[in-house]
Design a protein around this motif. Structure first.
Motif, PDB file in Angstrom:
ATOM      1  N   ALA A   1       0.866  -1.188   0.000  1.00 16.53           N
ATOM      2  CA  ALA A   1       0.000   0.000   0.000  1.00 16.53           C
ATOM      3  C   ALA A   1       0.904   1.240   0.000  1.00 16.53           C
ATOM      4  O   ALA A   1       1.286   1.736   1.056  1.00 16.53           O
ATOM      5  CB  ALA A   1      -0.900  -0.012   1.236  1.00 16.53           C
TER       6      ALA A   1
ATOM      7  N   LYS B   1       0.928   8.043  -1.155  1.00 19.06           N
ATOM      8  CA  LYS B   1       0.579   8.985  -2.232  1.00 19.06           C
ATOM      9  C   LYS B   1       1.300  10.300  -1.975  1.00 19.06           C
ATOM     10  O   LYS B   1       1.343  10.788  -0.847  1.00 19.06           O
ATOM     11  CB  LYS B   1      -0.944   9.162  -2.204  1.00 19.06           C
ATOM     12  CG  LYS B   1      -1.460  10.467  -2.700  1.00 19.06           C
ATOM     13  CD  LYS B   1      -2.743  10.893  -1.977  1.00 19.06           C
ATOM     14  CE  LYS B   1      -2.406  11.775  -0.813  1.00 19.06           C
ATOM     15  NZ  LYS B   1      -3.395  12.716  -0.362  1.00 19.06           N
TER      16      LYS B   1
ATOM     17  N   PHE C   1       3.179   7.744  -6.506  1.00 18.41           N
ATOM     18  CA  PHE C   1       3.229   6.854  -5.345  1.00 18.41           C
ATOM     19  C   PHE C   1       4.684   6.518  -5.056  1.00 18.41           C
ATOM     20  O   PHE C   1       5.448   6.213  -5.969  1.00 18.41           O
ATOM     21  CB  PHE C   1       2.382   5.599  -5.598  1.00 18.41           C
ATOM     22  CG  PHE C   1       0.926   5.932  -5.643  1.00 18.41           C
ATOM     23  CD1 PHE C   1       0.146   5.846  -4.500  1.00 18.41           C
ATOM     24  CD2 PHE C   1       0.328   6.396  -6.811  1.00 18.41           C
ATOM     25  CE1 PHE C   1      -1.189   6.206  -4.518  1.00 18.41           C
ATOM     26  CE2 PHE C   1      -1.011   6.754  -6.839  1.00 18.41           C
ATOM     27  CZ  PHE C   1      -1.778   6.654  -5.687  1.00 18.41           C
TER      28      PHE C   1
ATOM     29  N   THR D   1       5.804   2.106   1.911  1.00 14.98           N
ATOM     30  CA  THR D   1       4.511   1.405   1.854  1.00 14.98           C
ATOM     31  C   THR D   1       4.070   0.861   3.211  1.00 14.98           C
ATOM     32  O   THR D   1       4.888   0.537   4.061  1.00 14.98           O
ATOM     33  CB  THR D   1       4.575   0.180   0.902  1.00 14.98           C
ATOM     34  OG1 THR D   1       5.440  -0.802   1.489  1.00 14.98           O
ATOM     35  CG2 THR D   1       5.067   0.548  -0.480  1.00 14.98           C
TER      36      THR D   1
ATOM     37  N   ALA E   1      -4.572   4.108   0.801  1.00 19.01           N
ATOM     38  CA  ALA E   1      -3.701   3.082   0.212  1.00 19.01           C
ATOM     39  C   ALA E   1      -4.011   1.711   0.809  1.00 19.01           C
ATOM     40  O   ALA E   1      -4.059   0.704   0.093  1.00 19.01           O
ATOM     41  CB  ALA E   1      -2.232   3.444   0.457  1.00 19.01           C
TER      42      ALA E   1
ATOM     43  N   CYS F   1      -5.550   4.956  -5.704  1.00 16.59           N
ATOM     44  CA  CYS F   1      -4.626   4.017  -5.044  1.00 16.59           C
ATOM     45  C   CYS F   1      -4.785   2.590  -5.563  1.00 16.59           C
ATOM     46  O   CYS F   1      -3.955   1.739  -5.242  1.00 16.59           O
ATOM     47  CB  CYS F   1      -4.843   4.031  -3.532  1.00 16.59           C
ATOM     48  SG  CYS F   1      -4.507   5.614  -2.758  1.00 16.59           S
TER      49      CYS F   1
ATOM     50  N   ALA G   1      -2.130   2.698  -8.189  1.00 20.91           N
ATOM     51  CA  ALA G   1      -0.905   3.163  -7.519  1.00 20.91           C
ATOM     52  C   ALA G   1       0.188   3.544  -8.518  1.00 20.91           C
ATOM     53  O   ALA G   1       1.352   3.203  -8.344  1.00 20.91           O
ATOM     54  CB  ALA G   1      -0.408   2.116  -6.508  1.00 20.91           C
TER      55      ALA G   1
ATOM     56  N   TYR H   1       7.059   4.090  -6.528  1.00 23.36           N
ATOM     57  CA  TYR H   1       6.591   2.710  -6.417  1.00 23.36           C
ATOM     58  C   TYR H   1       6.467   2.100  -7.822  1.00 23.36           C
ATOM     59  O   TYR H   1       6.900   0.988  -8.074  1.00 23.36           O
ATOM     60  CB  TYR H   1       5.245   2.698  -5.686  1.00 23.36           C
ATOM     61  CG  TYR H   1       4.638   1.333  -5.554  1.00 23.36           C
ATOM     62  CD1 TYR H   1       5.216   0.389  -4.722  1.00 23.36           C
ATOM     63  CD2 TYR H   1       3.490   0.995  -6.267  1.00 23.36           C
ATOM     64  CE1 TYR H   1       4.669  -0.876  -4.608  1.00 23.36           C
ATOM     65  CE2 TYR H   1       2.935  -0.263  -6.150  1.00 23.36           C
ATOM     66  CZ  TYR H   1       3.523  -1.190  -5.329  1.00 23.36           C
ATOM     67  OH  TYR H   1       2.984  -2.428  -5.213  1.00 23.36           O
TER      68      TYR H   1
END
Ligand code: ATP
Length: 301
Positions: free
Chosen positions: A12, A15, A40, A44, A119, A155, A158, A297
């Motif tokens: 996750a 952001k 992103f 996480t 997320a 999300c 992502a 990400y």
């Protein structure tokens, strides 16, 4: 439907709003209309969905360095459980398949402008889509996501995206540089999003004009972003003056191309040439802060 028996894990990612313009307010509910370019970060949370024989409903376990901030809240209100219930209802999943343990590893600071809750909700939808063998297309998961919060649909993928409406209208992002570093820093003070919007003074901004072809390198991206703003920054600094200290510390980092607040704060970010430079720079920030350095990400839209 082709359910997966084993545990399923999904990251996750945080952001980051590279700019955030407040355009006006929506007539029906007064929610703020936004224009924002969102990426992103490799920072996480993690959501793991594990089949739980003998139970009848989803349950939640929270661990990790930032779990404490959530322990005071009713777990039933946690976005992970709300996402699981929403998907089970929409997909008509009942017991025994609906009986899952959701393990949330909380590493992102709570109420910090990097959308950790959103997320987590999106990661839960992705994990359960796999665990329950639904195989839903992204647009269908985004439909469930929209009911959980304005930032949750973005999300799901992502990936870099331009957000409009109250956050739920998604449009493609111009191409991001192949190499881009991000430093994130937070003074360990939570900021409630409604309070920051409430404290905002002044008029509204126009939507940004972005180069259709995107950016070849971090320097070009930072140069264009410098002409844009986070319209919530002054209000957040008024409510939480240490945000200004974080921004000053980020600007003083060697290699910093641009420093700005993300979302409604208090997390701020610095853009760097690449992930290695960002990881090294983050180490120079005060240890008392939450700090992270690395890359995106997922870089492609
Ligand atoms: P946004 O920018 O979307 O407003 P944020 O980054 O400022 O969010 P979050 O960390 O997403 O803040 O948390 C906002 C609130 O959501 C928290 O104060 C908490 O009450 C609630 N919440 C529910 N579930 C979660 C979760 N899994 N993680 C974090 N917060 C959660």
């Amino acid at each position: 439907m082709n359910p997966v028996a084993a545990a399923v894990g999904e990251a996750a990612p945080a952001k980051v709003n590279l700019y955030l313009h407040v355009l006006g307010r929506r007539g029906e509910d007064g929610y703020h209309l936004l224009d924002s370019l969102v990426v992103f970060a490799g920072a996480t949370d993690q959501v793991e969905a594990v089949p739980a024989a003998g139970r009848i409903a989803p349950s939640l376990e929270v661990e990790g360095p930032e779990a404490g901030a959530l322990s005071v809240e009713d777990p039933a209100r946690n976005l992970v459980l709300r996402a699981a219930r929403a998907l089970a209802q929409e997909a008509r999943i009942g017991a025994p398949a609906a009986a899952v343990t959701l393990r949330l590893t909380k590493r992102l600071p709570v109420a910090s402008g990097i959308g950790g809750g959103s997320a987590d909700a999106a990661a839960t939808l992705r994990a359960l889509d796999r665990l329950w063998g639904l195989g839903w297309p992204r647009a269908r998961l985004e439909g469930v996501a929209r009911r959980l919060g304005a930032d949750v649909p973005a999300c799901i993928a992502a990936r870099p995206v331009r957000m409009g409406g109250v956050g739920e209208v998604l449009a493609p992002s111009p191409r991001m540089p192949a190499r881009l570093g991000l430093v994130l820093a937070n003074p360990r003070l939570p900021l409630a999003t409604p309070a920051v919007f409430g404290a905002r003074a002044g008029g509204f901004s126009a939507p940004a004009t972005l180069p259709e072809a995107g950016w070849r390198d971090a320097v070009g991206l930072a140069r264009d972003l410098a002409t844009l703003r986070n319209d919530l920054e002054p209000a957040a600094i008024g409510l939480c003056p240490p945000v200004a200290e974080v921004l000053a510390a980020l600007r003083a980092l060697p290699g910093c191309l641009l420093a700005r607040m993300s979302g409604s704060g208090a997390t701020c970010f610095a853009l760097m040439a690449d992930a290695a430079a960002a990881a090294a720079a983050a180490e120079r920030l005060p240890r008392a802060w939450w700090r992270w350095g690395g890359g995106l990400y997922a870089a492609t839209a």
